[in-house]
Write an enzyme that holds these catalytic residues in place. Structure first.
Site, PDB file in Angstrom:
ATOM      1  N   GLU A  81      11.193  22.635   3.711  1.00  0.00           N
ATOM      2  CA  GLU A  81      10.913  22.271   2.431  1.00  0.00           C
ATOM      3  C   GLU A  81      10.522  23.660   1.827  1.00  0.00           C
ATOM      4  OE1 GLU A  81       7.322  19.232   1.838  1.00  0.00           O
ATOM      5  OE2 GLU A  81       6.969  20.100  -0.074  1.00  0.00           O
ATOM      6  N   LYS A  89      15.840  10.304   3.690  1.00  0.00           N
ATOM      7  CA  LYS A  89      15.336  11.163   4.374  1.00  0.00           C
ATOM      8  C   LYS A  89      15.675  12.483   5.294  1.00  0.00           C
ATOM      9  CE  LYS A  89      10.374  12.353   5.871  1.00  0.00           C
ATOM     10  NZ  LYS A  89       9.291  12.207   6.190  1.00  0.00           N
ATOM     11  N   ASN A 131       7.958  14.144  -2.034  1.00  0.00           N
ATOM     12  CA  ASN A 131       6.794  14.309  -2.626  1.00  0.00           C
ATOM     13  C   ASN A 131       6.617  13.645  -4.124  1.00  0.00           C
ATOM     14  OD1 ASN A 131       5.645  15.315   0.156  1.00  0.00           O
ATOM     15  ND2 ASN A 131       5.839  17.208  -0.392  1.00  0.00           N
ATOM     16  N   HIS A 183      -2.736   4.531   2.260  1.00  0.00           N
ATOM     17  CA  HIS A 183      -1.853   6.553   2.121  1.00  0.00           C
ATOM     18  C   HIS A 183      -0.836   5.980   0.518  1.00  0.00           C
ATOM     19  CE1 HIS A 183       0.831   9.932   1.719  1.00  0.00           C
ATOM     20  NE2 HIS A 183       1.925   9.364   2.455  1.00  0.00           N
ATOM     21  N   GLU A 224       7.162   4.221   0.566  1.00  0.00           N
ATOM     22  CA  GLU A 224       7.404   4.923   0.079  1.00  0.00           C
ATOM     23  C   GLU A 224       9.223   4.757  -0.089  1.00  0.00           C
ATOM     24  OE1 GLU A 224       6.165   8.039   0.733  1.00  0.00           O
ATOM     25  OE2 GLU A 224       4.583   7.548   1.216  1.00  0.00           O
ATOM     26  N   HIS A 259       3.341  12.803  -4.984  1.00  0.00           N
ATOM     27  CA  HIS A 259       2.486  12.649  -4.136  1.00  0.00           C
ATOM     28  C   HIS A 259       1.278  13.457  -4.228  1.00  0.00           C
ATOM     29  CE1 HIS A 259       4.736  10.653  -1.529  1.00  0.00           C
ATOM     30  NE2 HIS A 259       3.875  11.133  -0.071  1.00  0.00           N
ATOM     31  N   LYS A 280       7.399  16.610  10.193  1.00  0.00           N
ATOM     32  CA  LYS A 280       5.700  17.177   9.770  1.00  0.00           C
ATOM     33  C   LYS A 280       4.804  16.585  10.210  1.00  0.00           C
ATOM     34  CE  LYS A 280       6.508  18.411   4.047  1.00  0.00           C
ATOM     35  NZ  LYS A 280       6.133  17.648   3.083  1.00  0.00           N
ATOM     36  N   ARG A 289       1.146  25.249  23.638  1.00  0.00           N
ATOM     37  CA  ARG A 289       2.409  25.680  22.656  1.00  0.00           C
ATOM     38  C   ARG A 289       3.548  25.533  22.239  1.00  0.00           C
ATOM     39  NH1 ARG A 289       1.124  30.593  25.563  1.00  0.00           N
ATOM     40  NH2 ARG A 289      -0.195  31.771  24.114  1.00  0.00           N
ATOM     41  N   ARG A 331      12.866  19.532   0.251  1.00  0.00           N
ATOM     42  CA  ARG A 331      12.833  18.360   0.913  1.00  0.00           C
ATOM     43  C   ARG A 331      10.919  17.955  -0.490  1.00  0.00           C
ATOM     44  NH1 ARG A 331      10.006  18.108   7.054  1.00  0.00           N
ATOM     45  NH2 ARG A 331       8.933  15.752   6.850  1.00  0.00           N
ATOM     46  N   HIS A 365      -2.473  12.467  -3.702  1.00  0.00           N
ATOM     47  CA  HIS A 365      -3.356  12.725  -2.413  1.00  0.00           C
ATOM     48  C   HIS A 365      -4.753  12.908  -3.522  1.00  0.00           C
ATOM     49  CE1 HIS A 365       0.265  14.290  -0.017  1.00  0.00           C
ATOM     50  NE2 HIS A 365      -0.358  13.428   0.132  1.00  0.00           N
TER      51      HIS A 365
HETATM   52  P1  NAD Z   1      -2.169   3.728   9.592  1.00  0.00           P
HETATM   53  O1  NAD Z   1      -1.546   4.428  10.664  1.00  0.00           O
HETATM   54  O2  NAD Z   1      -3.312   4.384   9.024  1.00  0.00           O
HETATM   55  O3  NAD Z   1      -1.282   2.584  10.230  1.00  0.00           O
HETATM   56  C1  NAD Z   1      -1.979   1.444   8.804  1.00  0.00           C
HETATM   57  C2  NAD Z   1      -3.065   0.122  10.045  1.00  0.00           C
HETATM   58  O4  NAD Z   1      -1.901  -0.871  10.498  1.00  0.00           O
HETATM   59  C3  NAD Z   1      -3.913   0.623  10.919  1.00  0.00           C
HETATM   60  O5  NAD Z   1      -4.938   0.342  11.074  1.00  0.00           O
HETATM   61  C4  NAD Z   1      -3.016   0.837  12.019  1.00  0.00           C
HETATM   62  O6  NAD Z   1      -4.304   0.459  13.409  1.00  0.00           O
HETATM   63  C5  NAD Z   1      -2.197  -0.528  12.169  1.00  0.00           C
HETATM   64  N1  NAD Z   1      -0.783  -0.985  11.984  1.00  0.00           N
HETATM   65  C6  NAD Z   1       0.039  -0.429  13.100  1.00  0.00           C
HETATM   66  N2  NAD Z   1       0.985  -1.143  13.495  1.00  0.00           N
HETATM   67  C7  NAD Z   1       0.692  -1.788  12.880  1.00  0.00           C
HETATM   68  C8  NAD Z   1       1.254  -3.349  13.454  1.00  0.00           C
HETATM   69  N3  NAD Z   1       2.531  -3.580  14.389  1.00  0.00           N
HETATM   70  N4  NAD Z   1       0.453  -4.538  13.634  1.00  0.00           N
HETATM   71  C9  NAD Z   1      -0.362  -4.460  12.862  1.00  0.00           C
HETATM   72  N5  NAD Z   1      -1.473  -3.470  12.700  1.00  0.00           N
HETATM   73  C10 NAD Z   1      -0.749  -2.302  12.908  1.00  0.00           C
HETATM   74  O7  NAD Z   1      -1.454   3.765   8.089  1.00  0.00           O
HETATM   75  P2  NAD Z   1      -0.053   4.386   7.683  1.00  0.00           P
HETATM   76  O8  NAD Z   1       0.677   3.994   6.530  1.00  0.00           O
HETATM   77  O9  NAD Z   1       1.034   3.912   8.875  1.00  0.00           O
HETATM   78  O10 NAD Z   1       0.322   6.311   7.768  1.00  0.00           O
HETATM   79  C11 NAD Z   1      -0.533   7.078   6.470  1.00  0.00           C
HETATM   80  C12 NAD Z   1      -0.227   8.353   7.178  1.00  0.00           C
HETATM   81  O11 NAD Z   1       0.709   8.501   7.169  1.00  0.00           O
HETATM   82  C13 NAD Z   1      -0.911   9.114   6.121  1.00  0.00           C
HETATM   83  O12 NAD Z   1      -2.109  10.313   6.942  1.00  0.00           O
HETATM   84  C14 NAD Z   1      -0.118  10.465   5.789  1.00  0.00           C
HETATM   85  O13 NAD Z   1      -0.915  11.573   5.415  1.00  0.00           O
HETATM   86  C15 NAD Z   1       1.056  10.425   6.980  1.00  0.00           C
HETATM   87  N6  NAD Z   1       2.319   9.880   6.318  1.00  0.00           N
HETATM   88  C16 NAD Z   1       3.039  11.351   6.771  1.00  0.00           C
HETATM   89  C17 NAD Z   1       4.484  11.748   6.186  1.00  0.00           C
HETATM   90  C18 NAD Z   1       4.855  13.046   7.365  1.00  0.00           C
HETATM   91  O14 NAD Z   1       6.131  13.203   6.635  1.00  0.00           O
HETATM   92  N7  NAD Z   1       4.517  13.560   8.289  1.00  0.00           N
HETATM   93  C19 NAD Z   1       4.570  10.886   5.761  1.00  0.00           C
HETATM   94  C20 NAD Z   1       4.114   9.427   4.726  1.00  0.00           C
HETATM   95  C21 NAD Z   1       2.651   9.793   5.187  1.00  0.00           C
HETATM   96  N1  GLY Z   2       6.948  12.672   3.557  1.00  0.00           N
HETATM   97  C1  GLY Z   2       7.082  14.009   2.714  1.00  0.00           C
HETATM   98  C2  GLY Z   2       8.561  15.013   3.775  1.00  0.00           C
HETATM   99  O1  GLY Z   2       7.932  13.882   4.898  1.00  0.00           O
HETATM  100  O2  GLY Z   2       8.518  16.214   2.922  1.00  0.00           O
END
Ligand code: NAD
Ligand code: GLY
Length: 363
Positions: free
Chosen positions: A235, A225, A243, A263, A183, A246, A141, A119, A239, A250
């Protein structure tokens, strides 16, 4: 080292940005933590796993390393369950700390695991992609994907801190750098025209990860942010502006299959589509649409969306967390730096799709 404070009802914490932060992770471990799970993937583990693990052991705690498979297509319940299996098998208690070492996929999954394991337990964000450093690690998030929609199953859960080591960007593939920059420029488009203009001027340095430029971009993105999530953690309003692009992005990701476009690439292209829509329904001047398209191109993201067919596009965009009573609310710009949310007439959405889609050219 630069520090940005995040202050939300769900938690107050620092974002620390600087070189060599990975070797100092022990500083971020809360005093009463019993054990630490360092959660990462094989790609990141091979590069930074040992440094992070050594640093965390300096806190005097036992550290269990858990590796989840790499990739957006593994951001699901099945993978999450393997994390719960490991935590339960090793009898992690409520005072444990989960450490997310990786990009947004690891950060979102570990954050969600922390939100629901027993939890709720604490977690530390150690983002290693540019996208995770400027966006996903900040604001609490967390989620996994569902076959019917991206990030549809999740929770709000704030980390105890975000540790951003800018040195780790050196190993990031160029395509991931471009995805992260999408971003970064988003913040300029929705909130800060001056930052947008700065990004235009610095686009080449940003792509080259020139230290001064990239550090400023990360710090300013985190500041913007933090301000938004500080005012609207859950949100209920503002907030949603984060997006921008997005709803279209998406749809690209789930329409093509998760992981085909990154992404950030989908968001980059989606922002051009949202700008086209904004020029039709929100008065965004055409010259601003042109600047937005040019900057997305300059940071190395695709500028033509895949042609999924208009009906499928509209269908995919319905599965959006901003949809209310079946009506999608879009993030729209009236000028660069001035954003709001509103529904849009289907005819205008169709037009924006028509001028931005093409046969899939980018995989
Ligand atoms: P990812 O986590 O898949 O990383 C991209 C690639 O880079 C992976 O293969 C990873 O292993 C590799 N990698 C990571 N660090 C590295 C480094 N320093 N050197 C070499 N390779 C490295 O992708 P991402 O773009 O980081 O994240 C995308 C995700 O984030 C999506 O799922 C998206 O929905 C999510 N997201 C969430 C929020 C939020 O607010 N929570 C906001 C934006 C995106
Ligand atoms: N990436 C959008 C949010 O964090 O709200």
């Amino acid at each position: 080292m630069q520090e940005v404070a995040v202050d939300t009802p769900g938690g107050q914490y620092p974002i620390r940005i600087g070189r060599g932060r990975l070797a100092r992770l022990a500083e971020a471990v809360p005093a009463d933590v019993t054990r630490i799970a360092l959660v990462t993937n094989p790609t990141v583990a091979a590069l930074y796993g040992d440094t992070a693990e050594r640093a965390l052991r300096e806190s005097g705690r036992e550290v269990l390393r858990i590796e989840l498979p790499d990739g957006e297509h593994h951001k699901d319940w099945q993978t999450l369950n393997t994390l719960f299996d490991a935590l339960l098998e090793h009898r992690f208690d409520r005072k444990c700390l989960l450490v997310a070492l990786g990009g947004g996929v690891i950060g979102d999954m570990v954050g969600f695991a922390a939100a629901v394991y027993m939890r709720g337990v604490r977690f530390l964000q150690v983002p290693t992609t540019l996208l995770a450093q400027v966006d996903s690690s900040v604001g609490g998030k967390t989620a996994v994907n569902h076959p019917l929609g991206k990030n549809m199953i999740g929770a709000f859960h704030q980390p105890v801190a975000v540790e951003i080591d800018t040195d780790v960007l050196a190993t990031l593939p160029a395509r991931e750098v471009s995805a992260g920059l999408a971003e970064v420029i988003k913040y300029g488009m929705i909130l800060d025209a001056e930052f947008f203009a700065w990004c235009e001027a610095q686009a080449a340095d940003l792509r080259a990860l020139a230290p001064a430029a990239i550090t400023h971009a990360i710090a300013r993105s985190c500041e913007l942010k933090a301000q938004v999530v500080g005012r609207d953690e859950r949100e209920s309003g503002e907030r949603a502006l984060l997006n921008f692009g997005h709803t279209f992005g998406h749809a690209i990701e789930s329409g093509l299959g998760y992981g085909v476009w990154l992404h950030g690439e989908a968001v980059g292209c989606g922002m051009i589509q949202a700008a086209e829509l904004s020029s039709r329904v929100a008065g965004l001047p055409r010259e601003d649409v042109t600047r937005i398209r040019a900057l997305v191109e300059a940071i190395g993201c695709p500028v033509q969306a895949p042609d999924l067919g208009a009906e499928r596009w509209l269908d995919l965009m319905q599965v959006d967390k901003k949809a209310e009573g079946g009506k999608v609310r879009f993030v729209l710009l009236s000028a660069i730096g001035a954003s709001h949310t509103a529904p849009a007439a289907e005819a205008a959405v169709r037009e924006a799709l028509a001028v931005t889609t093409a046969a899939p050219a980018h995989a």
